[in-house]
Design an enzyme around this catalytic site. Structure first.
Site, PDB file in Angstrom:
ATOM      1  N   ARG B 126       0.809  -1.210   0.000  1.00 60.25           N
ATOM      2  CA  ARG B 126       0.000   0.000   0.000  1.00 60.25           C
ATOM      3  C   ARG B 126       0.846   1.265   0.000  1.00 60.25           C
ATOM      4  O   ARG B 126       1.832   1.372   0.703  1.00 60.25           O
ATOM      5  CB  ARG B 126      -0.959   0.010   1.196  1.00 60.25           C
ATOM      6  CG  ARG B 126      -1.950   1.167   1.164  1.00 60.25           C
ATOM      7  CD  ARG B 126      -3.141   0.934   2.074  1.00 60.25           C
ATOM      8  NE  ARG B 126      -4.001  -0.143   1.586  1.00 60.25           N
ATOM      9  CZ  ARG B 126      -4.948   0.003   0.660  1.00 60.25           C
ATOM     10  NH1 ARG B 126      -5.180   1.180   0.129  1.00 60.25           N
ATOM     11  NH2 ARG B 126      -5.670  -1.028   0.269  1.00 60.25           N
ATOM     12  N   HIS B 187      -7.457  11.307  -4.997  1.00 56.90           N
ATOM     13  CA  HIS B 187      -8.776  11.623  -4.461  1.00 56.90           C
ATOM     14  C   HIS B 187      -8.649  12.739  -3.444  1.00 56.90           C
ATOM     15  O   HIS B 187      -7.608  13.325  -3.294  1.00 56.90           O
ATOM     16  CB  HIS B 187      -9.496  10.385  -3.927  1.00 56.90           C
ATOM     17  CG  HIS B 187      -8.788   9.657  -2.837  1.00 56.90           C
ATOM     18  ND1 HIS B 187      -8.788  10.073  -1.541  1.00 56.90           N
ATOM     19  CD2 HIS B 187      -8.054   8.520  -2.875  1.00 56.90           C
ATOM     20  CE1 HIS B 187      -8.107   9.218  -0.811  1.00 56.90           C
ATOM     21  NE2 HIS B 187      -7.629   8.268  -1.580  1.00 56.90           N
TER      22      HIS B 187
END
Lengths: 431, 239
Positions: B126, B187
């Site tokens: 991640r 985002h």
């Protein structure tokens, strides 16, 4: 395991106490003493915990841990038990070790019947291996701390890992998507006694946004209609009705909303499980009704003849549920967003229709809140990043017609606000 | 005449407040006096005959598994729209699902809709960048990235920009751009914090619909607040 704790812990505990004393003089650092003791005697916590006649209980979940720990502790005390619990938010390994240390004698003994601990999901398995809890309650799995966990499925994995370390029983939210699946797995495995709390479908449907639980895409449908030991059959404002053992009981809650009622049902279910025949629902209700809210969770402060209600906004679910259960459109609103809240994306998923304006926006990331409101076309008065100045601005403004200011605060701003308003009990508390 | 904004899988791909992209576009268009029609599409449903702007957002890997087959089903329509110049904004998992192929683990590879010519390996460790910054033709883009993927674009596939701070596609580039379709890992949500992109896309969509988009003073007020929020993240971008 040998109960002859004793002399070999005197030195580590003294060292921890000394660290605690020093860090408190400097004002803060409540985790440090735990670090010292853990280093000097890694098994001290396990040995201390193993002496407790009612063992160790873990309170887990994305939201509601502090509230449920508080409710459960009150219920156990009402039943005559001496309860050890960690201060709200001190739910990581060193914070728990520090809190336990403060209550442990030099010979490694704790004067308590039960430890009720709120536990951070990320550290739950590690702490469980150390403290060997017999029972646990998991309140919910919400979209929370995506910045830390990546996706809710990761948190589900963590809960699985923690459940594997629990000794005998677990209590789950029947109506939570992920926890329903976890319940099926644990039932199939058969090692733990699994019990549930929940809300009726009618209550769930009447909540504007349900319980805001995260979606589980794994496709394992929990079609079985499960029995809930304690079931919320009504939740409106401060009033709840909870069915337990075939009788519906009215409960006047310390704070509002379906989420609060669910936390109470969770506490009833776990207390009944742990106390067995000793559990008395009348005592439990009385304990809940006389419990003060945990600081900052629907807490109402009195400031110069005006009320200040503090609502936490750590994630979408807490903000949404607190909005959904406002009694009326708040006429005097402060909204603060903290630096430690890394990713503001979730603000866009929130339904802000219960707010018609915000008076003052604060916190290092207040501009994100301002922007969210600007896209909604809602007025937000001023942005004052300094929380104490922002609070003062609210107090200096016109007295709200409702007699109440409503503060939506992130964790750090909540602490700072309470301190500023003269509520210094946190510093003087058990930490 | 109105502009049709279609959000794909809003119940599935909404992990990072992705509805904010719709919020940003719709707000800006309405402030400019344009009529907007908001539509959504979910698995098993029927796509509208046409759309001017198509949005698809971020989601968990379990959500991707749940809808991958349905994305494959509507892929021909999505490709046709993109080729015809319809505006598409795809973020995170939505971007990955619109690439040519998507690997979720050593054994799981899903076909993508093929709007963007590149393959995704989403089984990596991640990556989280709070102040994700990208140099682009729209100026400096800012937001947050949080994903486990490497995107390998075909050599002729144009990127959205070059990463100034963060990971992006994994090779110094970020996202993908083909005709009026944009894919990104950004985002915050993306369009909320990057009005230059939002305005440019609205302009294209309006033009295609035979309308004119003219931002006014209310846009300027909104942009002043956007600048405050952008400033918080920009301050975290290493010089």
């Amino acid at each position: 395991m040998s109960k002859s704790t004793g002399l070999h812990y005197v030195l580590p505990i003294l060292a921890g106490r000394l660290t605690r004393f020093v860090t408190r003089l400097r004002g803060g650092g409540s985790a440090m003493p735990g670090v010292v003791v853990q280093k000097l005697a890694p098994n001290v916590m396990r040995d201390v915990a193993s002496q407790l006649p009612y063992g160790v209980v873990f309170v887990l979940g994305s939201n509601g841990k502090s509230t449920t720990t508080n409710l459960l502790s009150a219920i156990m005390r009402e039943h005559g038990l001496k309860v050890f619990t960690n201060p709200s938010g001190a739910n990581m390994p060193q914070g728990i070790a520090s809190a336990m240390l403060a209550e442990t004698s030099l010979t490694g003994r704790m004067d308590a019947d039960i430890a009720i601990l709120e536990i951070d999901e990320g550290y739950g398995a590690v702490i469980a291996r150390q403290l060997k809890p017999q029972t646990a309650v998991i309140l919910n799995l919400l979209v929370d701390q995506i910045y830390r966990f990546g996706e809710p499925d990761k948190v589900a994995q963590m809960f699985r890992g923690i459940a594997a370390e629990i000794g005998s029983s677990i209590v789950l939210n029947r109506d939570d998507n992920f926890l329903g699946t976890l319940g099926s797995e644990l039932e199939a495995e058969g090692r733990l006694a699994v019990e549930y709390f929940g809300v009726t479908p009618e209550v769930q449907a009447s909540a504007p946004h349900g319980q805001v639980s995260a979606r589980d895409f794994s496709g394992v449908a929990t079609t079985a209609v499960r029995h809930a030991v304690a079931e919320v059959v009504h939740a409106d404002g401060y009033d709840a009705k909870i069915a337990f053992a075939g009788t519906v009981h009215e409960v006047r809650m310390p704070s509002r909303g379906i989420h609060y009622a669910v936390d109470i049902a969770a506490a009833f279910t776990l207390a009944a499980r742990n106390l067995g025949d000793r559990f008395d629902i009348t005592k439990a209700i009385s304990a809940v009704q006389t419990t003060k809210t945990v600081y900052g969770r629907g807490e109402i402060l009195q400031v110069n003849g005006v009320e200040v209600e503090i609502l936490m906004l750590k994630n979408l679910a807490s903000l949404q549920l607190n909005l959904d259960y406002l009694q009326e459109t708040p006429d005097s609103v402060l909204f603060a967003y903290d630096e430690s809240s890394k990713d503001p994306s979730w603000l866009y998923a929130a339904d802000l229709s219960r707010l018609d304006h915000v008076d003052v926006i604060s916190g290092p990331k207040g501009a994100f809140v301002a922007l969210r409101l600007a896209y909604e076309g809602k007025d937000f008065g001023v942005i004052e990043p300094d929380i104490t100045k922002a609070v003062q601005r609210m107090l200096d403004g016109p007295k709200p017609k409702s007699g109440r200011h409503t503060f939506f605060l992130d964790y750090d701003q909540m602490m700072a606000t309470r301190r500023y308003l003269g509520y210094k009990d946190l510093e003087a508390g058990a930490a | 005449m109105s502009i049709r904004v279609l959000e794909l899988y809003p119940g599935d791909l909404s992990l990072n407040g992705d509805v904010g992209n719709r919020t940003a576009l719709v707000r800006r268009m309405r402030l400019a006096g344009l009529d907007v029609e908001e539509l959504s599409y979910s698995s098993g449903g029927e796509l509208p005959e046409s759309a001017d702007i198509v949005l698809i957002g971020t989601g968990s890997s379990s959500a991707v598994r749940a809808i991958a087959a349905d994305v494959d089903r509507i892929a021909p329509m999505l490709r046709a729209w993109s080729e015809a110049g319809v505006v598409i904004v795809a973020a995170g998992a939505g971007f990955h699902l619109l690439s040519t192929s998507l690997r979720l683990s050593a054994t799981e590879v899903f076909p993508g809709a093929g709007v963007f010519a590149g393959s995704v390996d989403s089984s990596r460790k991640r990556i989280i960048t709070e102040a994700f910054a990208v140099e682009s033709e729209f100026g400096l883009l800012i937001g947050t990235e949080n994903h486990t993927s490497i995107y390998t674009g075909r050599p002729d596939q144009k990127a959205l920009g070059r990463v100034r701070n963060g990971f992006g596609n994994g090779d110094g580039t970020e996202g993908a751009r083909v005709r009026n379709s944009i894919g990104t890992h950004c985002h915050g949500p993306f369009l909320v914090l990057n009005p230059a992109v939002a305005d440019s896309l609205i302009e294209v969509a309006a033009q295609r619909a035979g309308l004119e988009y003219r931002p006014g003073p209310e846009h300027a007020d909104l942009d002043a607040v956007i600048d405050l929020a952008r400033g918080i993240l920009l301050a975290k971008v290493p010089a």
